[in-house]
Design a protein around this motif. Structure first.
Motif, PDB file in Angstrom:
ATOM      1  N   ALA A  10       0.836  -1.213   0.000  1.00  0.00           N
ATOM      2  CA  ALA A  10       0.000   0.000   0.000  1.00  0.00           C
ATOM      3  C   ALA A  10       0.863   1.251   0.000  1.00  0.00           C
ATOM      4  CB  ALA A  10      -0.925  -0.014   1.209  1.00  0.00           C
ATOM      5  N   CYS A  11       0.293   2.352  -0.481  1.00  0.00           N
ATOM      6  CA  CYS A  11       1.042   3.611  -0.535  1.00  0.00           C
ATOM      7  C   CYS A  11       0.100   4.799  -0.409  1.00  0.00           C
ATOM      8  CB  CYS A  11       1.835   3.686  -1.842  1.00  0.00           C
ATOM      9  SG  CYS A  11       3.116   4.969  -1.828  1.00  0.00           S
ATOM     10  N   HIS A  12       0.706   6.006  -0.355  1.00  0.00           N
ATOM     11  CA  HIS A  12      -0.063   7.251  -0.297  1.00  0.00           C
ATOM     12  C   HIS A  12      -0.486   7.626  -1.713  1.00  0.00           C
ATOM     13  CE1 HIS A  12       2.001   7.310   3.556  1.00  0.00           C
ATOM     14  NE2 HIS A  12       3.156   7.308   2.922  1.00  0.00           N
ATOM     15  N   ASN A  13      -1.315   8.635  -1.810  1.00  0.00           N
ATOM     16  CA  ASN A  13      -1.726   9.132  -3.121  1.00  0.00           C
ATOM     17  C   ASN A  13      -0.677  10.100  -3.652  1.00  0.00           C
ATOM     18  OD1 ASN A  13      -4.232   7.753  -3.272  1.00  0.00           O
ATOM     19  ND2 ASN A  13      -5.127   9.264  -1.871  1.00  0.00           N
ATOM     20  N   HIS A  14      -0.009   9.704  -4.729  1.00  0.00           N
ATOM     21  CA  HIS A  14       0.943  10.594  -5.395  1.00  0.00           C
ATOM     22  C   HIS A  14       1.157  10.079  -6.815  1.00  0.00           C
ATOM     23  CE1 HIS A  14       4.386   7.765  -5.237  1.00  0.00           C
ATOM     24  NE2 HIS A  14       3.872   7.384  -4.080  1.00  0.00           N
ATOM     25  N   SER A  15       1.782  10.884  -7.633  1.00  0.00           N
ATOM     26  CA  SER A  15       1.993  10.524  -9.031  1.00  0.00           C
ATOM     27  C   SER A  15       2.992   9.382  -9.158  1.00  0.00           C
ATOM     28  CB  SER A  15       2.488  11.745  -9.814  1.00  0.00           C
ATOM     29  OG  SER A  15       3.722  12.204  -9.261  1.00  0.00           O
ATOM     30  N   SER A  16       2.917   8.677 -10.289  1.00  0.00           N
ATOM     31  CA  SER A  16       3.785   7.527 -10.537  1.00  0.00           C
ATOM     32  C   SER A  16       4.194   7.546 -12.009  1.00  0.00           C
ATOM     33  CB  SER A  16       3.049   6.230 -10.212  1.00  0.00           C
ATOM     34  OG  SER A  16       3.826   5.099 -10.551  1.00  0.00           O
ATOM     35  N   PRO A  17       5.414   7.118 -12.338  1.00  0.00           N
ATOM     36  CA  PRO A  17       6.460   6.603 -11.445  1.00  0.00           C
ATOM     37  C   PRO A  17       7.226   7.746 -10.775  1.00  0.00           C
ATOM     38  CG  PRO A  17       7.221   6.561 -13.706  1.00  0.00           C
ATOM     39  CD  PRO A  17       5.792   7.029 -13.757  1.00  0.00           C
ATOM     40  N   VAL A  18       8.176   7.366  -9.874  1.00  0.00           N
ATOM     41  CA  VAL A  18       8.968   8.365  -9.169  1.00  0.00           C
ATOM     42  C   VAL A  18      10.443   7.964  -9.199  1.00  0.00           C
ATOM     43  CG1 VAL A  18       7.188   9.208  -7.590  1.00  0.00           C
ATOM     44  CG2 VAL A  18       8.500   7.184  -6.984  1.00  0.00           C
ATOM     45  N   ASN A  19      11.316   8.977  -9.184  1.00  0.00           N
ATOM     46  CA  ASN A  19      12.745   8.719  -9.013  1.00  0.00           C
ATOM     47  C   ASN A  19      13.056   8.732  -7.530  1.00  0.00           C
ATOM     48  OD1 ASN A  19      12.675  11.419  -8.313  1.00  0.00           O
ATOM     49  ND2 ASN A  19      13.739  12.133 -10.161  1.00  0.00           N
ATOM     50  N   LEU A  20      14.336   8.662  -7.171  1.00  0.00           N
ATOM     51  CA  LEU A  20      14.698   8.556  -5.757  1.00  0.00           C
ATOM     52  C   LEU A  20      14.290   9.801  -4.979  1.00  0.00           C
ATOM     53  CD1 LEU A  20      15.997   6.919  -3.505  1.00  0.00           C
ATOM     54  CD2 LEU A  20      18.238   7.790  -4.212  1.00  0.00           C
ATOM     55  N   PHE A  21      14.461  10.971  -5.571  1.00  0.00           N
ATOM     56  CA  PHE A  21      14.042  12.210  -4.904  1.00  0.00           C
ATOM     57  C   PHE A  21      12.548  12.157  -4.588  1.00  0.00           C
ATOM     58  CE2 PHE A  21      12.516  16.518  -4.635  1.00  0.00           C
ATOM     59  CZ  PHE A  21      13.533  17.214  -4.014  1.00  0.00           C
ATOM     60  N   GLY A  22      11.760  11.762  -5.591  1.00  0.00           N
ATOM     61  CA  GLY A  22      10.313  11.681  -5.400  1.00  0.00           C
ATOM     62  C   GLY A  22       9.927  10.615  -4.397  1.00  0.00           C
ATOM     63  N   ALA A  23      10.695   9.528  -4.346  1.00  0.00           N
ATOM     64  CA  ALA A  23      10.403   8.455  -3.397  1.00  0.00           C
ATOM     65  C   ALA A  23      10.571   8.934  -1.968  1.00  0.00           C
ATOM     66  CB  ALA A  23      11.306   7.258  -3.668  1.00  0.00           C
ATOM     67  N   ILE A  24      11.620   9.739  -1.724  1.00  0.00           N
ATOM     68  CA  ILE A  24      11.827  10.279  -0.369  1.00  0.00           C
ATOM     69  C   ILE A  24      10.748  11.307  -0.046  1.00  0.00           C
ATOM     70  CG2 ILE A  24      13.389  11.621   1.086  1.00  0.00           C
ATOM     71  CD1 ILE A  24      15.723  10.410  -0.517  1.00  0.00           C
ATOM     72  N   ARG A  25      10.505  12.211  -0.993  1.00  0.00           N
ATOM     73  CA  ARG A  25       9.529  13.280  -0.752  1.00  0.00           C
ATOM     74  C   ARG A  25       8.137  12.723  -0.488  1.00  0.00           C
ATOM     75  NH1 ARG A  25       8.747  16.794  -5.839  1.00  0.00           N
ATOM     76  NH2 ARG A  25       7.769  14.827  -6.453  1.00  0.00           N
ATOM     77  N   ASN A  26       7.746  11.697  -1.246  1.00  0.00           N
ATOM     78  CA  ASN A  26       6.387  11.146  -1.135  1.00  0.00           C
ATOM     79  C   ASN A  26       6.317   9.909  -0.247  1.00  0.00           C
ATOM     80  OD1 ASN A  26       5.081  12.989  -3.058  1.00  0.00           O
ATOM     81  ND2 ASN A  26       6.369  11.960  -4.575  1.00  0.00           N
ATOM     82  N   SER A  27       7.470   9.466   0.273  1.00  0.00           N
ATOM     83  CA  SER A  27       7.528   8.273   1.130  1.00  0.00           C
ATOM     84  C   SER A  27       6.859   7.081   0.446  1.00  0.00           C
ATOM     85  CB  SER A  27       6.858   8.548   2.486  1.00  0.00           C
ATOM     86  OG  SER A  27       7.214   7.549   3.425  1.00  0.00           O
TER      87      SER A  27
END
Length: 599
Positions: free
Chosen positions: A341-358
């Motif tokens: 499961a995850c939060h609502n955010h855009s996909s896909p993500v790079n490493l920066f986005g992965a940290i920012r969006n957890s």
């Protein structure tokens, strides 16, 4: 023959006389043991207990000082009492306590003094001092107990108490005696040798009734006591008190560290207690009450409570992946929620986005890439090799074992190894699908709040830390603290990898922890929600600030408070502002935290 009898008698008398004279010479001149025995009967050896060293906060505010108390000593041989009831009324003890104390003293020694009533306060002593002359064999010995001007940092400062039989047995130098007081926990226990000082001894002449007749040989053999060393704590008392205020009515921990030194600015265990209750004659009964309290105020949560780190651990995963070469800032994965499961955010993500969006699915896939490196033909063996290699990186972050803070009973948490899974599932019977929960800081992984605050310091320092500690100087000299607290510890991750991670942590504040943002102070942080099988999840947040020149790194755990962006992030934000600005400018956020209605 009759004429020889007088000669024989004379010779016998001479021989007997010679023997007696020789014996007398040996007793009076050659052998001084009898003299020493006689002197011991007339000389009273009184130990002069030193004052323990003081403890100040980092700004010089007194945190612990000494208060005089009195022990009523008894010499059983000299003691007599005609009216037991009156005696008990005067000295405020029961007849049973009097009999028990006298019996114990007599068992110890019939002629040497031992305590009858311990830790009499100054006010209590004022009521009994005029009656001492009426009771031969009683005298008073002055000691000191610890006092605390502010009821703060109880678990960090610790307490002193009467030495135990086990501690006496371990005292190879024979410094202590039965009835001595020693540090039992906290700073008091860890720095006992520095705080205790050096005992002195005074020899007094007494008559057969025990009446003081002055110093023995004008004090020639007396030695003065030497006070203990004063300690300068790393704690900022104002910040400590503010943190304790924010945590009132809650369970959890707050640990704040100065990143560049490892000095602990605040260490809060909630709920706590007033350290003054563990001083004086009520120590035993008060300790029993605290120990039975279901909220466990004596449990030092910052160093003893262990929780899953939750999403906070994603920062460590990012850095390990970068250092291993498995991840780059541009490594991209889809937010595949069929994996986790995850939060609502855009996909896909790079490493920066992965940290920012957890992003949970990102780390599920990234961790699998770190673990399953295809270095073996067996998937099971490949996972075992990968886990062990990954674990070596993680251990360098100060996880999986005690950091070495200057407090006793620090726990080390757990970073699972292949040996653990071999015991649980059997060798060759587990693989990545068994351990994937480690990717997001769950599963068998455990950390302490102190370790989490140290992680925040590592992120602030771009790859190093100093072992967190509570004492910064002894008698004003910071070179006298243990060397390990002055030794830089590298975590083995190149500094340039931290640049992107710090930027992403600063961006994350405006996503998962917007309420933690402070105007004109850039905070880099990460929220977490530690799963709790026994109830509501724990709220977790770590951060450092200002991002450009970090002055404070902090970890907050609020038990059973849910999402980390609420309770923990709000508390940390207020603490950061209080430390950097010296005041709080957001009364509404402060009211929100004090109210504690986070769910």
């Amino acid at each position: 023959m009759n004429d020889q009898r007088p000669i024989t008698i004379i010779i016998a008398i001479i021989l007997v006389g010679a023997v007696l004279l020789t014996k007398l010479f040996l007793i009076q001149v050659a052998d001084d043991s009898f003299l020493k025995r006689a002197e011991r009967n007339a000389i009273q050896r009184v130990v002069d207990h030193p004052y323990r060293g003081l403890v100040n906060d980092r700004k010089g505010n007194i945190m612990v000082y000494n208060n005089p108390i009195f022990d009523l000593m008894i010499i059983p041989k000299e003691f007599s009492v005609k009216d037991t009831t009156r005696f008990c009324e005067i000295f405020q003890i029961s007849k049973e306590e009097l009999i028990e104390g006298y019996t114990a003293a007599r068992k110890y020694s019939y002629v040497k003094p031992s305590p009858l009533i311990k830790q009499i306060s100054t006010s209590e002593f004022a009521k009994i001092q005029d009656y001492l002359i009426d009771y031969p064999g009683l005298f008073v010995m002055t000691r000191a107990v610890r006092s605390y001007p502010q009821p703060s940092a109880a678990n960090a400062l610790g307490y002193i108490g009467e030495i135990s039989a086990a501690q006496l047995e371990r005292d190879t130098l024979k410094y202590y005696r039965q009835g001595d007081y020693v540090g039992l926990s906290g700073i008091e226990g860890f720095y006992e040798k520095e705080l205790r000082g050096v005992k002195g001894v005074k020899y007094k002449m007494v008559n057969v009734r025990g009446v003081d007749k002055g110093s023995f040989k004008s004090g020639e053999y007396d030695t003065a006591s030497v006070a203990g060393h004063n300690l300068t704590s790393t704690i900022d008392l104002a910040l400590q008190q503010y943190g304790e205020k924010l945590m009132e009515g809650k369970k959890g921990s707050v640990v704040a560290i100065e990143p560049k030194t490892g000095e602990i600015l605040a260490i809060i265990s909630a709920p706590s207690y007033d350290p003054n209750v563990l001083t004086g004659s009520k120590f035993g009964s008060n300790y029993l009450l605290l120990n039975r309290d279901e909220s466990k105020p004596l449990f030092n949560r910052p160093i003893m409570a262990m929780y899953p780190p939750g999403s906070i651990f994603k920062i460590v995963q990012s850095l390990v992946g970068l250092q291993m070469g498995v991840l780059t800032p541009n490594t991209t994965y889809a937010c595949n929620r069929s994996l986790v499961a995850c939060h609502n955010h855009s996909s896909p993500v790079n490493l920066f986005g992965a940290i920012r969006n957890s992003c949970n699915p990102y780390y599920h896939q990234a961790y699998r890439a770190m673990i399953n490196r295809e270095v073996s033909s067996s998937t099971f063996k490949d996972t075992e090799i990968g886990l062990n290699a990954w674990r070596e990186y993680v251990l360098k972050f100060g996880l999986g074992s005690p950091l070495g803070v200057d407090l006793f009973n620090e726990k080390g948490g757990s970073i699972p190894s292949s040996a653990l899974y071999d015991r649980v599932y059997g060798p060759g019977r587990w693989k990545y699908s068994t351990i994937y929960s480690l990717s997001i800081g769950q599963g068998e992984m455990l950390v302490t709040p102190l370790q989490m605050a140290n992680l925040a310091a590592i992120f602030a320092n771009k790859g190093y830390y100093y072992v967190p500690h509570l004492v910064k100087a002894i008698d004003g000299d910071n070179r006298r603290i243990p060397e390990k607290y002055r030794t830089k510890m590298e975590v083995g991750v190149d500094a340039h990898h931290f640049d992107m991670v710090q930027d992403a942590m600063a961006e994350a504040i405006y996503g998962t922890a917007a309420r933690a943002a402070i105007k004109d102070i850039t905070i880099a942080g990460k929220t977490g929600t530690a799963q709790n099988p026994q109830g509501e999840d724990h709220s977790v947040f770590i951060a450092f600030a200002p991002k450009e020149d970090p002055k404070i790194a902090i970890a907050v755990y609020v038990e059973n408070a849910g999402w980390g962006g609420r309770a923990a992030a709000s508390t940390a934000s207020l603490m950061i502002e209080k430390y950097i600005r010296g005041e709080v400018t957001r009364p509404s956020l402060e009211e929100y935290v004090l109210a504690g209605k986070f769910m």
